[in-house]
Design an enzyme around this catalytic site. Structure first.
Site, PDB file in Angstrom:
ATOM      1  N   ASP A 116      16.563 -27.100  33.429  1.00 39.24           N
ATOM      2  CA  ASP A 116      16.263 -27.008  34.854  1.00 39.24           C
ATOM      3  C   ASP A 116      17.401 -27.556  35.706  1.00 39.24           C
ATOM      4  O   ASP A 116      17.993 -28.594  35.394  1.00 39.24           O
ATOM      5  CB  ASP A 116      14.973 -27.802  35.144  1.00 39.24           C
ATOM      6  CG  ASP A 116      14.308 -27.373  36.433  1.00 39.24           C
ATOM      7  OD1 ASP A 116      14.437 -26.200  36.812  1.00 39.24           O
ATOM      8  OD2 ASP A 116      13.638 -28.219  37.059  1.00 39.24           O
ATOM      9  N   HIS A 117      17.707 -26.853  36.788  1.00 41.52           N
ATOM     10  CA  HIS A 117      18.705 -27.281  37.773  1.00 41.52           C
ATOM     11  C   HIS A 117      20.050 -27.631  37.140  1.00 41.52           C
ATOM     12  O   HIS A 117      20.655 -28.660  37.461  1.00 41.52           O
ATOM     13  CB  HIS A 117      18.173 -28.468  38.588  1.00 41.52           C
ATOM     14  CG  HIS A 117      17.188 -28.076  39.641  1.00 41.52           C
ATOM     15  ND1 HIS A 117      17.539 -27.422  40.797  1.00 41.52           N
ATOM     16  CD2 HIS A 117      15.846 -28.222  39.689  1.00 41.52           C
ATOM     17  CE1 HIS A 117      16.467 -27.199  41.524  1.00 41.52           C
ATOM     18  NE2 HIS A 117      15.413 -27.660  40.871  1.00 41.52           N
ATOM     19  N   HIS A 169      11.469 -30.984  47.073  1.00 41.02           N
ATOM     20  CA  HIS A 169      11.522 -31.766  45.849  1.00 41.02           C
ATOM     21  C   HIS A 169      11.159 -33.240  46.086  1.00 41.02           C
ATOM     22  O   HIS A 169      11.399 -33.796  47.153  1.00 41.02           O
ATOM     23  CB  HIS A 169      12.928 -31.715  45.240  1.00 41.02           C
ATOM     24  CG  HIS A 169      13.282 -30.376  44.664  1.00 41.02           C
ATOM     25  ND1 HIS A 169      13.789 -29.352  45.423  1.00 41.02           N
ATOM     26  CD2 HIS A 169      13.202 -29.903  43.397  1.00 41.02           C
ATOM     27  CE1 HIS A 169      14.010 -28.305  44.644  1.00 41.02           C
ATOM     28  NE2 HIS A 169      13.662 -28.610  43.413  1.00 41.02           N
ATOM     29  N   ASN A 211       6.576 -25.348  39.204  1.00 44.55           N
ATOM     30  CA  ASN A 211       7.323 -26.475  38.651  1.00 44.55           C
ATOM     31  C   ASN A 211       6.731 -27.799  39.134  1.00 44.55           C
ATOM     32  O   ASN A 211       6.545 -27.989  40.337  1.00 44.55           O
ATOM     33  CB  ASN A 211       8.786 -26.420  39.100  1.00 44.55           C
ATOM     34  CG  ASN A 211       9.578 -25.331  38.408  1.00 44.55           C
ATOM     35  OD1 ASN A 211       9.017 -24.422  37.811  1.00 44.55           O
ATOM     36  ND2 ASN A 211      10.892 -25.419  38.499  1.00 44.55           N
ATOM     37  N   VAL A 212       6.475 -28.702  38.190  1.00 39.96           N
ATOM     38  CA  VAL A 212       5.893 -30.006  38.527  1.00 39.96           C
ATOM     39  C   VAL A 212       6.682 -31.099  37.821  1.00 39.96           C
ATOM     40  O   VAL A 212       6.884 -31.042  36.603  1.00 39.96           O
ATOM     41  CB  VAL A 212       4.413 -30.089  38.102  1.00 39.96           C
ATOM     42  CG1 VAL A 212       3.833 -31.451  38.440  1.00 39.96           C
ATOM     43  CG2 VAL A 212       3.594 -28.983  38.761  1.00 39.96           C
TER      44      VAL A 212
END
Length: 288
Positions: A83-84, A177, A227-228
């Site tokens: 992720d990211h 976020h 997304n969590v």
């Protein structure tokens, strides 16, 4: 079972109008708890490891191996997702570690450079059978794409997907976020417009700041991947604090970290129910 490809869970979810839960891993206990929660819900799940988490551990290898081992022992489909990631080198490292999905984040770059960098990484991923997700970074707001005031334009999103070839797109629709409160007000009409304009699954980042009813409505409007991260950290930390407060003499980390692990598992099960992922078929689909 071995980790599965993102397309095996995301594409059927999009067709069925439900969502897939992607939960960020920080510790081994996160991975164990996320999978336990998914098993209780009878739902596939995504174990997401962020570039920030890789930096925290000083490298991807050990945590990647742990996540892969947890996935192999799961009774539900588990996707390993980076992720990211801002570094193509980290994308390559994740691919070598068995991750089948990456989110390449060039959202801080000007639009043309974002497109060029994302398209290059996407081609590299597709050549190796990986799923590629990206985030459109041209939109405004004081904090850029991560601002709750930022919005993704549907026509721009469609053009971005066509130019980059990505398999999924994270869009800005009112979340942000690392929110500690759950009061984000999503633009449901925009989600529906994006769903109509964009031919790939839509991803909601910053879902921890969205109340339960907002998450359910977002899925109904067209979101596919939820997304969590922060919400799991909140329940983990609260449970650990409560366990330590209840027994000032406890010294064995297993006795209080397990409380956090149990809290994450319960929250994952609950959230998967809210987004419509619970009690779906967990039979592995054939090639697609």
């Amino acid at each position: 079972m071995p980790a599965v490809a993102m397309r095996e869970v995301a594409l059927p979810a999009r067709e069925a109008g439900r969502a897939v839960g992607a939960f960020n891993v920080i510790l081994l206990e996160h991975a164990e708890a996320i999978v336990a929660g998914a098993e209780a819900a009878g739902a596939p799940v995504v174990l997401a490891v962020s570039e920030n988490c890789v930096a925290y551990h000083g490298g991807l290898g050990p945590l990647a191996a742990a996540c892969a081992a947890v996935a192999r022992g799961a009774s539900v489909p588990v996707v390993l997702h980076l992720d990211h990631a801002t570094s193509p080198g980290l994308v390559a490292e994740a691919a070598a570690a068995g991750f089948g999905s990456v989110m390449f984040d060039a959202s801080s770059l000007p639009y043309d450079r974002n497109v060029a960098a994302t398209a290059e990484v996407t081609r590299w991923c597709h050549d190796r059978g990986l799923w590629a997700e990206a985030e459109l970074g041209e939109i405004g707001g004081k904090d850029g794409v991560h601002s709750p005031t930022a919005r993704t334009d549907p026509s721009a999103a469609a053009g971005y997907v066509a130019a980059t070839g990505v398999d999924a797109l994270a869009v800005a629709v009112g979340s942000s976020h690392a929110m500690l409160t759950r009061d984000a007000d999503l633009d449901l009409d925009l989600i529906a417009a994006l769903r109509a304009a964009v031919p790939v699954p839509l991803v909601l980042h910053g879902s921890s700041g969205v109340p339960d009813e907002g998450l359910a409505a977002a899925v109904a409007a067209g979101m596919t991947k939820i997304n969590v991260a922060t919400q799991l950290n909140k329940v983990f930390t609260a449970a650990v604090r409560a366990r330590l407060a209840a027994d000032a003499a406890v010294a064995d980390p297993r006795r209080y970290i397990s409380a956090g692990r149990d809290a994450i598992a319960a929250e994952v099960t609950r959230l998967l129910g809210i987004i419509g992922a619970a009690r779906v078929s967990t039979r592995r689909p054939g090639p697609c």
